[in-house]
Design an enzyme around this catalytic site. Structure first.
Site, PDB file in Angstrom:
ATOM      1  N   HIS A   1       0.822  -1.212   0.000  1.00 51.91           N
ATOM      2  CA  HIS A   1       0.000   0.000   0.000  1.00 51.91           C
ATOM      3  C   HIS A   1       0.860   1.268   0.000  1.00 51.91           C
ATOM      4  CE1 HIS A   1      -3.291  -2.635   1.999  1.00 51.91           C
ATOM      5  NE2 HIS A   1      -3.417  -2.620   0.703  1.00 51.91           N
TER       6      HIS A   1
ATOM      7  N   ARG B   1       1.877   2.878  -2.344  1.00 54.91           N
ATOM      8  CA  ARG B   1       1.268   3.763  -3.336  1.00 54.91           C
ATOM      9  C   ARG B   1      -0.130   3.221  -3.598  1.00 54.91           C
ATOM     10  NH1 ARG B   1       4.124   7.757  -6.943  1.00 54.91           N
ATOM     11  NH2 ARG B   1       6.138   7.905  -5.948  1.00 54.91           N
TER      12      ARG B   1
ATOM     13  N   LYS C   1      -2.964  -8.753  -6.823  1.00 51.80           N
ATOM     14  CA  LYS C   1      -3.352  -9.787  -7.788  1.00 51.80           C
ATOM     15  C   LYS C   1      -4.574 -10.504  -7.254  1.00 51.80           C
ATOM     16  CE  LYS C   1      -1.184 -11.444 -11.439  1.00 51.80           C
ATOM     17  NZ  LYS C   1      -0.491 -10.580 -12.314  1.00 51.80           N
TER      18      LYS C   1
HETATM   19  N1  GLU Z   1      -1.810  -9.165 -15.354  1.00 49.16           N
HETATM   20  C1  GLU Z   1      -0.865  -8.286 -15.914  1.00 49.16           C
HETATM   21  C2  GLU Z   1       0.479  -8.444 -15.208  1.00 49.16           C
HETATM   22  O1  GLU Z   1       0.768  -9.465 -14.641  1.00 49.16           O
HETATM   23  C3  GLU Z   1      -1.356  -6.846 -15.999  1.00 49.16           C
HETATM   24  C4  GLU Z   1      -1.676  -6.171 -14.720  1.00 49.16           C
HETATM   25  C5  GLU Z   1      -2.349  -4.809 -14.863  1.00 49.16           C
HETATM   26  O2  GLU Z   1      -2.479  -4.332 -15.974  1.00 49.16           O
HETATM   27  O3  GLU Z   1      -2.755  -4.266 -13.844  1.00 49.16           O
HETATM   28  O4  GLU Z   1       1.321  -7.594 -15.255  1.00 49.16           O
END
Ligand code: GLU
Length: 468
Positions: A60, A62, A102
């Site tokens: 966090h 940013r 993620k």
């Molecule tokens: N899933 C992609 C990555 O692993 C893109 C993430 C995104 O655009 O926020 O970088």
């Protein structure tokens, strides 16, 4: 701890030792800040199925946090945390002002129809809204393995249903279809970023000499694992704009080889028709799909999933350059082995950062409520026309209509996105390479990339004034 998360942390620790930063700050940078694990019921056919899902926000420091959502039956908490962790460093390396995150939904997309996938995606989004895990200033998801613009449109629509009055609501997710507040060039962005990175890496004479290669991409042989969004665009752009020769390709159904080169566009058409890459004219079938990883070639692009090159097959890798287009395709031990063999490993957190870079542009577009280029395109065009008219007067020569159109064109959104991406990938490569050249004890690009990322995040903490 899983091998993947273990590898990410092992790489962090190795680089942290070169930064001279205090342990407490390093621990804070390394720690995953929050993980939300959820289980929710979704009606599939006549039965309810309990779906397991996650959203991890690694840092966090940013805000918002940023990172894709993965749909895969292999998703578990460790994997999502490892991927969120990589996002934090990835954003720092390419100067995208976000923390890493993620998401993962534990489903195999092949087992559900479109309507069921929509129900799962919308329900997952509702869970995120309820817990305040999504929003343009909070946490902004994007596509990842198993998801794409379609899922992002469902996420946006669900968000708008609940938060319609929010002025910046469209910035709650990126990777959306262009007609749904998306940006041109996002779909190809990760693959195009891989191309720009490779082009830059191959432009240094002394680095190429050390690998026994000539500078430039032209004529370099390439093997690609995975023809998904990342692998396909990386291969196609390397072939069409870089002049590379794609000699081997692997997909779910197997691997093929042709020393004279495989036309990626034709292969994609063939796969669409036949449902498989196998039997593509002129190619030989390889024994196992993993054989693509050990093909003799200049550049190997693993663009599928994590843990593909391990100590089990690292000894057999014959590529000169390994471009980690996927997240975590090479384990930490295997990467150390490759580097020892003299192979250049271009790390995931740098080379696949094109996706999040263009996601950042999309988010900025959403916040500005305007397409890039709208204000200046005509102004630039008129100025170039005036300039050309003056030149014609001064020289007495006239440009053809074609020359005039080419020389006076103002930039469209796609031109600006591509040039912003190219600039980002080049600048980041120079930063990483200069650490590698400056610090004699660092021998690989990944450690150098980690050092760049850790130092930037540490300076963010320091400028916040929260760290002594
Ligand atoms: N899933 C992609 C990555 O692993 C893109 C993430 C995104 O655009 O926020 O970088």
């Amino acid at each position: 701890m899983s091998d993947f998360l273990g590898s990410v942390n092992q790489n962090f620790d190795k680089a942290a030792a070169h930064t001279g930063l205090k342990k407490g700050l390093l621990d804070q940078i390394k720690a995953c800040n929050s993980v939300y694990q959820m289980r929710f019921p979704v009606l599939i056919g006549k039965e309810y199925q309990v779906i397991e899902a996650y959203r991890a926000q690694h840092s966090h420091h940013r805000l918002p946090t940023k990172g894709g959502i993965r749909f895969s039956h292999k998703v578990d908490q460790d994997e999502v945390v490892a991927l969120a962790t990589l996002m934090t460093y990835k954003c720092a390396i390419v100067d995208v002002p976000f923390g890493g995150a993620k998401g993962g939904v534990c489903v195999s997309t092949r087992e559900y129809n479109e309507e069921q996938l929509e129900r799962i995606t919308r329900r997952y989004t509702m869970e995120l809204i309820r817990k305040n895990f999504i929003g343009p200033g909070i946490d902004v998801p994007a596509p990842d393995y198993g998801t794409g613009p379609r899922e992002m449109a469902w996420i946006l629509d669900t968000y708008l249903t609940m938060k319609g009055g929010e002025l910046d609501a469209a910035g709650c997710v990126t990777g959306k279809p262009v007609n749904q507040y998306g940006i041109r060039g996002r779909t190809e962005a990760t693959g195009r970023g891989v191309f720009y990175a490779l082009k830059e890496a191959c432009s240094f004479e002394d680095d190429m000499k050390a690998l026994g290669l000539k500078t430039g991409l032209e004529g370099k042989t390439v093997a690609v694992q995975g023809l998904g969004n990342v692998g396909y665009y990386a291969a196609s752009i390397c072939q069409n704009e870089g002049g590379c020769k794609i000699i081997s390709v692997a997909e779910y159904e197997g691997a093929i080889y042709n020393e004279n080169g495989i036309d990626i566009e034709k292969l994609m058409k063939y796969r669409k028709k036949k449902g498989s890459i196998m039997g593509f004219p002129g190619t030989k079938k390889m024994k196992s799909r993993k054989d693509v990883l050990t093909v003799k070639c200049d550049i190997l692009i693993p663009a599928a999933l994590e843990n593909q090159i391990t100590m089990g097959n690292a000894k057999s890798v014959k590529a000169k350059i390994v471009a980690e287009a996927a997240n975590g395709p090479v384990t930490a031990d295997a990467a150390a082995h490759l580097v020892k063999k003299g192979i250049m490993v271009i790390p995931d957190m740098y080379i696949n950062a094109g996706g999040v870079t263009v996601s950042y542009f999309e988010w900025l577009k959403n916040l500005s409520h305007m397409r890039f280029g709208r204000m200046e395109k005509r102004f630039d065009q008129n100025r170039y026309v005036n300039l050309m008219n003056q030149l014609e007067k001064m020289t007495g020569k006239k440009a053809t209509n074609k020359e005039m159109a080419f020389l006076t064109r103002g930039a469209d959104e796609i031109d600006l996105v591509r040039s912003g991406l190219e600039e980002t990938m080049i600048t980041a490569y120079h930063e990483i390479r200069s650490v590698l050249k400056r610090k004699k004890k660092i021998t690989d690009l990944r450690t150098a990339a980690f050092v760049v990322a850790i130092n930037k995040i540490a300076s963010d903490y320091n400028s916040l004034g929260v760290w002594p």
